[in-house]
Every structure is written in C-alpha cells, then in structure tokens.
Design a protein around this motif. Sequence first.
Motif, PDB file in Angstrom:
ATOM      1  N   ARG A 153      62.579 -12.039  66.898  1.00  0.00           N
ATOM      2  CA  ARG A 153      61.581 -11.410  66.036  1.00  0.00           C
ATOM      3  C   ARG A 153      60.902 -10.247  66.748  1.00  0.00           C
ATOM      4  NH1 ARG A 153      61.011 -16.858  64.648  1.00  0.00           N
ATOM      5  NH2 ARG A 153      59.305 -17.167  66.112  1.00  0.00           N
ATOM      6  N   GLN A 154      60.683 -10.390  68.048  1.00  0.00           N
ATOM      7  CA  GLN A 154      60.082  -9.315  68.838  1.00  0.00           C
ATOM      8  C   GLN A 154      61.026  -8.117  68.931  1.00  0.00           C
ATOM      9  OE1 GLN A 154      59.021 -10.705  72.714  1.00  0.00           O
ATOM     10  NE2 GLN A 154      58.138  -8.774  73.356  1.00  0.00           N
ATOM     11  N   LEU A 155      62.311  -8.370  69.093  1.00  0.00           N
ATOM     12  CA  LEU A 155      63.290  -7.285  69.169  1.00  0.00           C
ATOM     13  C   LEU A 155      63.442  -6.580  67.828  1.00  0.00           C
ATOM     14  CD1 LEU A 155      66.108  -9.000  71.279  1.00  0.00           C
ATOM     15  CD2 LEU A 155      64.438  -7.331  72.070  1.00  0.00           C
ATOM     16  N   LEU A 156      63.363  -7.323  66.738  1.00  0.00           N
ATOM     17  CA  LEU A 156      63.532  -6.738  65.410  1.00  0.00           C
ATOM     18  C   LEU A 156      62.388  -5.785  65.059  1.00  0.00           C
ATOM     19  CD1 LEU A 156      65.585  -6.887  63.138  1.00  0.00           C
ATOM     20  CD2 LEU A 156      64.203  -8.654  62.080  1.00  0.00           C
ATOM     21  N   LYS A 157      61.221  -5.985  65.667  1.00  0.00           N
ATOM     22  CA  LYS A 157      60.089  -5.095  65.416  1.00  0.00           C
ATOM     23  C   LYS A 157      60.296  -3.719  66.037  1.00  0.00           C
ATOM     24  CE  LYS A 157      56.632  -8.708  65.035  1.00  0.00           C
ATOM     25  NZ  LYS A 157      55.489  -9.356  65.682  1.00  0.00           N
ATOM     26  N   LYS A 158      61.272  -3.584  66.937  1.00  0.00           N
ATOM     27  CA  LYS A 158      61.541  -2.299  67.586  1.00  0.00           C
ATOM     28  C   LYS A 158      62.599  -1.490  66.839  1.00  0.00           C
ATOM     29  CE  LYS A 158      62.590  -3.744  71.590  1.00  0.00           C
ATOM     30  NZ  LYS A 158      62.940  -3.748  73.003  1.00  0.00           N
ATOM     31  N   ASN A 182      74.357  -2.702  44.464  1.00  0.00           N
ATOM     32  CA  ASN A 182      73.041  -2.638  43.819  1.00  0.00           C
ATOM     33  C   ASN A 182      71.918  -2.571  44.847  1.00  0.00           C
ATOM     34  OD1 ASN A 182      74.370  -2.837  41.390  1.00  0.00           O
ATOM     35  ND2 ASN A 182      74.071  -5.044  41.217  1.00  0.00           N
ATOM     36  N   LEU A 183      72.057  -3.346  45.923  1.00  0.00           N
ATOM     37  CA  LEU A 183      71.041  -3.342  46.970  1.00  0.00           C
ATOM     38  C   LEU A 183      71.026  -2.012  47.716  1.00  0.00           C
ATOM     39  CD1 LEU A 183      68.871  -5.139  48.237  1.00  0.00           C
ATOM     40  CD2 LEU A 183      70.548  -5.812  49.942  1.00  0.00           C
ATOM     41  N   GLN A 184      72.189  -1.383  47.860  1.00  0.00           N
ATOM     42  CA  GLN A 184      72.249  -0.092  48.538  1.00  0.00           C
ATOM     43  C   GLN A 184      71.541   0.992  47.725  1.00  0.00           C
ATOM     44  OE1 GLN A 184      76.190   1.351  49.431  1.00  0.00           O
ATOM     45  NE2 GLN A 184      75.431   2.521  51.175  1.00  0.00           N
ATOM     46  N   LYS A 185      71.587   0.891  46.430  1.00  0.00           N
ATOM     47  CA  LYS A 185      70.868   1.847  45.590  1.00  0.00           C
ATOM     48  C   LYS A 185      69.361   1.568  45.598  1.00  0.00           C
ATOM     49  CE  LYS A 185      74.738   2.395  42.443  1.00  0.00           C
ATOM     50  NZ  LYS A 185      75.300   1.937  41.180  1.00  0.00           N
ATOM     51  N   ARG A 186      68.994   0.287  45.596  1.00  0.00           N
ATOM     52  CA  ARG A 186      67.597  -0.095  45.450  1.00  0.00           C
ATOM     53  C   ARG A 186      66.844  -0.100  46.784  1.00  0.00           C
ATOM     54  NH1 ARG A 186      64.446  -4.721  44.796  1.00  0.00           N
ATOM     55  NH2 ARG A 186      66.090  -6.073  45.566  1.00  0.00           N
ATOM     56  N   LEU A 187      67.362  -0.815  47.777  1.00  0.00           N
ATOM     57  CA  LEU A 187      66.713  -0.944  49.086  1.00  0.00           C
ATOM     58  C   LEU A 187      67.758  -0.769  50.201  1.00  0.00           C
ATOM     59  CD1 LEU A 187      64.553  -4.121  48.428  1.00  0.00           C
ATOM     60  CD2 LEU A 187      63.713  -1.800  48.647  1.00  0.00           C
ATOM     61  N   PRO A 188      68.157   0.458  50.525  1.00  0.00           N
ATOM     62  CA  PRO A 188      69.211   0.647  51.526  1.00  0.00           C
ATOM     63  C   PRO A 188      68.796   0.217  52.936  1.00  0.00           C
ATOM     64  CG  PRO A 188      68.288   2.752  50.899  1.00  0.00           C
ATOM     65  CD  PRO A 188      67.695   1.725  49.985  1.00  0.00           C
ATOM     66  N   ASN A 189      67.503   0.210  53.232  1.00  0.00           N
ATOM     67  CA  ASN A 189      67.051  -0.187  54.569  1.00  0.00           C
ATOM     68  C   ASN A 189      67.239  -1.681  54.812  1.00  0.00           C
ATOM     69  OD1 ASN A 189      66.215   2.438  54.581  1.00  0.00           O
ATOM     70  ND2 ASN A 189      64.062   1.966  54.302  1.00  0.00           N
ATOM     71  N   LYS A 190      67.153  -2.469  53.752  1.00  0.00           N
ATOM     72  CA  LYS A 190      67.233  -3.922  53.891  1.00  0.00           C
ATOM     73  C   LYS A 190      68.618  -4.374  54.350  1.00  0.00           C
ATOM     74  CE  LYS A 190      65.929  -8.152  51.657  1.00  0.00           C
ATOM     75  NZ  LYS A 190      65.284  -8.786  50.538  1.00  0.00           N
ATOM     76  N   ILE A 191      69.651  -3.623  54.013  1.00  0.00           N
ATOM     77  CA  ILE A 191      71.014  -3.990  54.418  1.00  0.00           C
ATOM     78  C   ILE A 191      71.126  -3.989  55.931  1.00  0.00           C
ATOM     79  CG2 ILE A 191      73.421  -3.234  54.359  1.00  0.00           C
ATOM     80  CD1 ILE A 191      72.847  -2.179  51.526  1.00  0.00           C
ATOM     81  N   ILE A 192      70.649  -2.933  56.574  1.00  0.00           N
ATOM     82  CA  ILE A 192      70.726  -2.857  58.038  1.00  0.00           C
ATOM     83  C   ILE A 192      69.786  -3.871  58.681  1.00  0.00           C
ATOM     84  CG2 ILE A 192      70.289  -1.352  60.017  1.00  0.00           C
ATOM     85  CD1 ILE A 192      71.361   0.948  58.377  1.00  0.00           C
ATOM     86  N   GLN A 193      68.595  -4.051  58.132  1.00  0.00           N
ATOM     87  CA  GLN A 193      67.650  -4.998  58.711  1.00  0.00           C
ATOM     88  C   GLN A 193      68.167  -6.434  58.635  1.00  0.00           C
ATOM     89  OE1 GLN A 193      64.152  -3.996  56.488  1.00  0.00           O
ATOM     90  NE2 GLN A 193      63.482  -2.475  58.001  1.00  0.00           N
ATOM     91  N   GLU A 194      68.781  -6.804  57.510  1.00  0.00           N
ATOM     92  CA  GLU A 194      69.312  -8.163  57.372  1.00  0.00           C
ATOM     93  C   GLU A 194      70.490  -8.401  58.310  1.00  0.00           C
ATOM     94  OE1 GLU A 194      68.350 -10.889  55.454  1.00  0.00           O
ATOM     95  OE2 GLU A 194      66.524  -9.706  55.230  1.00  0.00           O
ATOM     96  N   SER A 195      71.363  -7.418  58.456  1.00  0.00           N
ATOM     97  CA  SER A 195      72.497  -7.608  59.358  1.00  0.00           C
ATOM     98  C   SER A 195      72.041  -7.622  60.817  1.00  0.00           C
ATOM     99  CB  SER A 195      73.568  -6.538  59.118  1.00  0.00           C
ATOM    100  OG  SER A 195      73.015  -5.261  59.236  1.00  0.00           O
ATOM    101  N   MET A 196      70.982  -6.864  61.153  1.00  0.00           N
ATOM    102  CA  MET A 196      70.443  -6.904  62.514  1.00  0.00           C
ATOM    103  C   MET A 196      69.808  -8.256  62.800  1.00  0.00           C
ATOM    104  SD  MET A 196      71.045  -4.379  64.401  1.00  0.00           S
ATOM    105  CE  MET A 196      70.111  -5.155  65.661  1.00  0.00           C
ATOM    106  N   LYS A 197      69.142  -8.801  61.817  1.00  0.00           N
ATOM    107  CA  LYS A 197      68.498 -10.103  61.980  1.00  0.00           C
ATOM    108  C   LYS A 197      69.535 -11.176  62.315  1.00  0.00           C
ATOM    109  CE  LYS A 197      65.358 -13.211  59.587  1.00  0.00           C
ATOM    110  NZ  LYS A 197      64.667 -13.488  58.313  1.00  0.00           N
ATOM    111  N   GLY A 198      70.729 -11.052  61.722  1.00  0.00           N
ATOM    112  CA  GLY A 198      71.784 -12.013  62.007  1.00  0.00           C
ATOM    113  C   GLY A 198      72.407 -11.837  63.377  1.00  0.00           C
ATOM    114  N   MET A 199      72.350 -10.641  63.963  1.00  0.00           N
ATOM    115  CA  MET A 199      72.976 -10.389  65.263  1.00  0.00           C
ATOM    116  C   MET A 199      72.041 -10.610  66.443  1.00  0.00           C
ATOM    117  SD  MET A 199      75.596  -7.308  64.985  1.00  0.00           S
ATOM    118  CE  MET A 199      76.976  -7.384  63.877  1.00  0.00           C
ATOM    119  N   LEU A 200      70.742 -10.644  66.205  1.00  0.00           N
ATOM    120  CA  LEU A 200      69.795 -10.839  67.297  1.00  0.00           C
ATOM    121  C   LEU A 200      69.548 -12.326  67.522  1.00  0.00           C
ATOM    122  CD1 LEU A 200      67.227  -8.012  66.508  1.00  0.00           C
ATOM    123  CD2 LEU A 200      68.930  -8.061  68.318  1.00  0.00           C
ATOM    124  N   PRO A 201      69.009 -12.697  68.698  1.00  0.00           N
ATOM    125  CA  PRO A 201      68.739 -14.110  68.954  1.00  0.00           C
ATOM    126  C   PRO A 201      67.720 -14.676  67.973  1.00  0.00           C
ATOM    127  CG  PRO A 201      68.225 -12.767  70.889  1.00  0.00           C
ATOM    128  CD  PRO A 201      68.674 -11.858  69.823  1.00  0.00           C
TER     129      PRO A 201
END
Length: 143
Positions: free
Chosen positions: A117-122, A92-111
């Motif tokens: 937070r600074q790295l996630l802005k890039k 459901n999230l992939q249909k509605r907000l596909p960008n959020k899936i990658i952003q949330e998983s990146m947030k979990g892998m970064l310090p």
Amino acid sequence: MKETFIPSKSYIRKNWYIIDATNQTLGRLVSNIARLLKGKNKPYYTPYLDTGDYVIVINSNKIVVTGNKITQKLYRHHSGRPGGMKIEKFENLQKRLPNKIIQESMKGMLPKGTLGRQLLKKLYVYSTDSHPHQSQKPEKINF
C-alpha cells in the motif's frame, strides 16, 4: 564475520520518473513500473524496505492489450451489499476510467500488506500528457 548492510532513510535516494504509456502493452509496462516502485534497479534493494522511486504514468488511455482481452477481460467490484457485484469489460473501463486499469494491475503485482500500500501511493497515473509534478523534474524513461 560480515554484517548485512541495511540502508538507512538518509542513504536511500528517491528519484522521479515519467513513463509514456502510448502503445505500450499493459503487462510489460506494469512489470517494469513495479521494478521501479520496489527499487529493484538499485544496488541497495531490500525486500522489506521502501527503497523505490516515484513513477508518473501519462497517456493511460492509450494503453494496449494483446489477444481478445479488449472484449473478454473483466473487472469486478462488489459494494458489499446483496446483489452488489458490478462487472465491467476492459473496453468500457478504458473509456470511462483509464487510470484504474493501470492502478488495479499494479496493485496485483506489488506485495500485499502495508508495504504494498505504501508503494502504491508513489504511483501517479494520468490519462493525458499533462501532470502537476513538473517541479519534481521527473526523468523520462522508455521501455
């Protein structure tokens, strides 16, 4: 005695990379993106400094996951109010907000903290082929 080399801001070069997420596995793609954002591919990598590059991800709606994660993986969000927990499945999230899936998983892998937070802005994620960063002349990378 030798001194530790610490790169200055003028020494750090930040490149722009573009990655096509079509038919890429979510975990493998995100771990490779994390290496680019942190700057681990550079000889002057320093864990507590932002030495990484900018990353553009296109076609985020065409990402794949293995196993039964399409129906079983859950994304939770709480509004902060009583009874405010929202739960959404991957499909459901992939249909509605596909960008959020990658952003949330990146947030979990970064310090965690200010550096993460600074790295996630890039990281720039788009669900289609088009993006507004043509003037930066991003280099295409295949994993």
